[in-house]
Design a protein around this motif. Structure first.
Motif, PDB file in Angstrom:
ATOM      1  N   LEU A  58      -1.994  12.301  -7.810  1.00  0.00           N
ATOM      2  CA  LEU A  58      -1.605  11.214  -6.918  1.00  0.00           C
ATOM      3  C   LEU A  58      -1.266   9.957  -7.723  1.00  0.00           C
ATOM      4  O   LEU A  58      -1.801   9.748  -8.814  1.00  0.00           O
ATOM      5  CB  LEU A  58      -2.742  10.906  -5.936  1.00  0.00           C
ATOM      6  N   PRO A  59      -0.394   9.108  -7.190  1.00  0.00           N
ATOM      7  CA  PRO A  59      -0.028   7.885  -7.913  1.00  0.00           C
ATOM      8  C   PRO A  59      -1.152   6.847  -7.890  1.00  0.00           C
ATOM      9  O   PRO A  59      -1.971   6.812  -6.958  1.00  0.00           O
ATOM     10  CB  PRO A  59       1.190   7.366  -7.144  1.00  0.00           C
ATOM     11  N   ALA A  60      -1.152   6.008  -8.903  1.00  0.00           N
ATOM     12  CA  ALA A  60      -2.014   4.821  -8.931  1.00  0.00           C
ATOM     13  C   ALA A  60      -1.110   3.631  -9.226  1.00  0.00           C
ATOM     14  O   ALA A  60      -0.102   3.758  -9.929  1.00  0.00           O
ATOM     15  CB  ALA A  60      -3.089   4.947  -9.994  1.00  0.00           C
ATOM     16  N   GLY A  61      -1.473   2.476  -8.677  1.00  0.00           N
ATOM     17  CA  GLY A  61      -0.622   1.311  -8.869  1.00  0.00           C
ATOM     18  C   GLY A  61      -1.403   0.023  -8.995  1.00  0.00           C
ATOM     19  O   GLY A  61      -2.578  -0.052  -8.605  1.00  0.00           O
ATOM     20  N   ILE A  62      -0.752  -0.966  -9.554  1.00  0.00           N
ATOM     21  CA  ILE A  62      -1.303  -2.313  -9.626  1.00  0.00           C
ATOM     22  C   ILE A  62      -0.399  -3.248  -8.836  1.00  0.00           C
ATOM     23  O   ILE A  62       0.766  -2.942  -8.580  1.00  0.00           O
ATOM     24  CB  ILE A  62      -1.425  -2.814 -11.078  1.00  0.00           C
ATOM     25  N   VAL A  70       0.824  -1.214   0.000  1.00  0.00           N
ATOM     26  CA  VAL A  70       0.000   0.000   0.000  1.00  0.00           C
ATOM     27  C   VAL A  70       0.858   1.264   0.000  1.00  0.00           C
ATOM     28  O   VAL A  70       0.616   2.180  -0.797  1.00  0.00           O
ATOM     29  CB  VAL A  70      -1.000  -0.017   1.177  1.00  0.00           C
ATOM     30  N   PRO A  71       1.899   1.383   0.860  1.00  0.00           N
ATOM     31  CA  PRO A  71       2.735   2.586   0.798  1.00  0.00           C
ATOM     32  C   PRO A  71       3.461   2.730  -0.540  1.00  0.00           C
ATOM     33  O   PRO A  71       3.715   3.851  -0.992  1.00  0.00           O
ATOM     34  CB  PRO A  71       3.731   2.395   1.948  1.00  0.00           C
ATOM     35  N   ALA A  72       3.808   1.604  -1.166  1.00  0.00           N
ATOM     36  CA  ALA A  72       4.429   1.660  -2.491  1.00  0.00           C
ATOM     37  C   ALA A  72       3.461   2.260  -3.489  1.00  0.00           C
ATOM     38  O   ALA A  72       3.822   3.135  -4.293  1.00  0.00           O
ATOM     39  CB  ALA A  72       4.865   0.266  -2.925  1.00  0.00           C
ATOM     40  N   GLY A  73       2.207   1.808  -3.458  1.00  0.00           N
ATOM     41  CA  GLY A  73       1.212   2.324  -4.372  1.00  0.00           C
ATOM     42  C   GLY A  73       0.928   3.795  -4.174  1.00  0.00           C
ATOM     43  O   GLY A  73       0.720   4.543  -5.134  1.00  0.00           O
ATOM     44  N   PHE A  74       0.913   4.246  -2.923  1.00  0.00           N
ATOM     45  CA  PHE A  74       0.593   5.641  -2.625  1.00  0.00           C
ATOM     46  C   PHE A  74       1.764   6.586  -2.907  1.00  0.00           C
ATOM     47  O   PHE A  74       1.578   7.809  -2.896  1.00  0.00           O
ATOM     48  CB  PHE A  74       0.184   5.785  -1.158  1.00  0.00           C
TER      49      PHE A  74
END
Length: 615
Positions: free
Chosen positions: A431-435, A190-194
């Motif tokens: 803001l970043p988005a991630g998979i 989660v912190p990586a994605g944010f």
């Protein structure tokens, strides 16, 4: 959080491992000067840090590293992390440093390094500080700490994600080359994605937990944050390995693939929840479109067992494991704990031993369903988090919104899966988005192999540094994995040929097509079924086309056992000088064989047999 402009910026900010290695090759005697510049760029008022190395602690590491270099006679080949600064979540021990788990009343001075820290130091890395976290690693938000909430690196109004908040923050800002977190329910993802960085959640037991304050020992994994997938993979291999001192450590069985198939199949949840976050939903849909357009087959799967297992971690008897982990501080000084963390830990007292066994039975059943669902797929792809919240929103709903962050992460460790969080885009609000890609245990390298290609296909900055990924990073090839054997095939085992299944059924993956050195002859052997060639090193030879495959180490023996005489496995020289295992033929068998060297490879010869003879 203090602005990064409060101190002089380091000239090394945002360096990848490749750049650090190049720096020390060019300036091998700059260790002290370099680390002095790095430390001078850090601020004590930056609450992503709980503790920064003192001058004495830094010098002790430098002296140790200089000793290691002297023992290596000046060569850095055995010290791939030479002088590379990294950060550690403050629930891991470093000898002579305090460990707090973000609870000052719990603090103690560690006597020895955690196993992962010792292994990284042995490869040359320098730990420069310990980072903030949700207290006792309980949370996915980054706000549950007496040292303050760690702000999102793209917008300080938003949360950083947790519990490894500080580790993600300092890495995203390029203050270190990599950082360590822990992941029980998603704290390394989660912190990586944010924060737009890589978050590797390794297979449980690969990285030792000796010297790590437990959250849930059955599910804890040391995790890795990095700016590139290649860096995360390299750090994992440097830090990982069996540790007899950790009761939950285990040896890699070397049966899993080390890369993905040429045409991957990804499972996707058949129903997705974004809690009204239209931007998050849009960006995930865009990510799926990119995957599909790149040749990935996406197949919806029933997400029910995943969702049910995720709910167990905080709303079932598993929470009692956190109560056990916290121990005396909860029993003797509960007022010293963060109120939200204390409330979660207290819930563990509501469960009995019978409840715990029922929870384990349910975990096993749901885990079996999940692993069966993933059979036939290279990975499951999910949003790293379905939404993001402001810090003010977390004040209003600290438990509910934390729970929302974990619906695509909480089940992973309970089901004994590996995971890799990847940046995918920047939303319209900046803001970043991630998979996140999730696969069975020990598929870590396979996930990384895809992650490398995915990251290269994007034009995203590295973390919050504003730096682009350099072209040299694109050219960095995946290392030959110690968990596999690279083998050259020349005939019936080539892609599409009759015996190729003997490779694919053993999770072998195709690496590339290349040629041998120009010192081999190729023969069509007589009386073989299916038809097979024989490769012999001989004068007057030529370069012969081969395919390179990586086969899991544990499957190599059974593969070799199926090879009939006069064929065998030996060492082949490739055109570029590499030496790999490959098919060879005993010379006696060439007497009745046909010399087909002039065709340059088996495919051309087979095609010639199918072509009509011209009169």
């Amino acid at each position: 959080m203090a602005s990064v402009s409060d101190t002089a910026a380091s000239p090394f900010r945002g360096f990848t491992l490749r750049e650090w290695q190049q720096h020390y090759r060019n300036a091998p005697d700059s260790l002290r000067t370099t680390l002095s510049l790095v430390m001078g760029s850090l601020s004590q008022s930056d609450n992503a840090w709980i503790y920064l190395a003192t001058a004495e602690q830094l010098e002790a590491q430098i002296l140790h590293l200089e000793t290691l270099r002297a023992q290596a006679e000046g060569s850095l080949s055995t010290l791939p992390l030479f002088g590379v600064p990294f950060a550690v979540k403050d629930n891991m021990d470093i000898a002579g440093w305090p460990t707090t788990a973000a609870c000052p009343a719990f603090a103690y001075t560690a006597e020895t390094d955690a196993t992962v820290i010792a292994r990284l130091k042995a490869k040359g890395a320098i730990v420069i500080g310990k980072t903030n976290l949700d207290q006792f690693a309980t949370g996915l938000v980054g706000t549950r700490s007496p040292f303050g909430a760690v702000a999102n690196t793209f917008n300080p109004d938003y949360v950083s994600g947790g519990s490894s908040s500080g580790s993600a923050s300092v890495l995203a800002r390029g203050l270190v080359a990599f950082s360590l977190g822990t992941d029980t329910a998603g704290s390394g993802r989660v912190p990586a994605g944010f924060n737009n960085v890589i978050g590797l959640k390794p297979t449980k037991g690969w990285l030792s937990n000796t010297g790590v304050v437990p959250a849930c020992r059955l599910n804890d994994s040391v995790s890795i944050f990095a700016l590139t997938v290649a860096d995360a993979q390299a750090v994992a291999h440097a830090a990982g390995g069996y540790d007899a001192a950790d009761a939950y450590s285990r040896k890699n069985p070397h049966t899993a693939p080390v890369a993905m198939s040429p045409h991957p199949r990804f499972a996707v949840p058949d129903s997705l929840e974004f809690f009204g976050d239209a931007l998050a939903e849009f960006e995930f849909d865009q990510a799926l479109e990119r995957l599909n357009s790149s040749g990935i087959t996406l197949v919806p799967v029933d997400f029910t067992p995943f969702r049910e297992l995720a709910e167990q971690l905080y709303y079932g008897a598993w929470v009692a494991e956190r109560t056990v982990a916290v121990g005396e501080i909860f029993e003797e000084s509960p007022e010293a704990m963060d109120p939200v963390v204390r409330g979660i830990v207290a819930n563990g007292l509501n469960y009995t031993a019978c409840d715990a066994w029922r929870a384990e039975y349910l975990r096993a059943e749901l885990s079996r369903k999940i692993n069966l669902t993933l059979e036939g797929f290279d990975a499951l792809v999910v949003p790293t988090s379905p939404t993001i919240r402001t810090q003010q929103e977390l004040v209003q709903e600290p438990v509910l919104y934390n729970s929302q962050f974990g619906i695509y992460t909480n089940f992973t460790n309970l089901a004994d899966l590996s995971a890799l969080a990847l940046p995918s885009s920047l939303r319209a609000d900046g803001l970043p988005a991630g998979i996140t890609l999730i696969a069975p245990a020990w598929h870590d390298d396979a996930l990384a192999s895809f992650g490398r290609h995915w990251q290269r296909s994007l034009s995203l900055p590295l973390g919050a540094t504003g730096r682009a990924m350099k072209s040299e990073e694109f050219m960095t090839s995946a290392p030959v994995s110690a968990a596999s054997v690279r083998i050259a095939v020349v005939g019936a085992h080539l892609t599409g040929m009759p015996l190729n299944f003997q490779l694919t059924s053993r999770n072998a993956v195709r690496v590339e097509q290349t040629t041998t050195a120009a010192t081999y002859k190729l023969y069509a052997l007589a009386n073989t079924q299916p038809p097979k060639p024989g490769l012999v090193r001989a004068e007057g030879g030529s370069a012969i086309i081969v395919e390179l495959w990586d086969i899991p180490l544990a499957r190599f023996g059974e593969f070799v056992a199926e090879i009939p005489a006069p064929l065998g496995i030996g060492s082949l020289e490739l055109a570029d000088g590499r030496i790999v295992k490959g098919f060879i033929c005993e010379p006696w068998a060439t007497g009745e064989a046909t010399d087909i060297t002039a065709f340059g490879g088996w495919r051309s010869y087979i095609q010639s047999l199918k072509s009509p003879v011209k009169s």
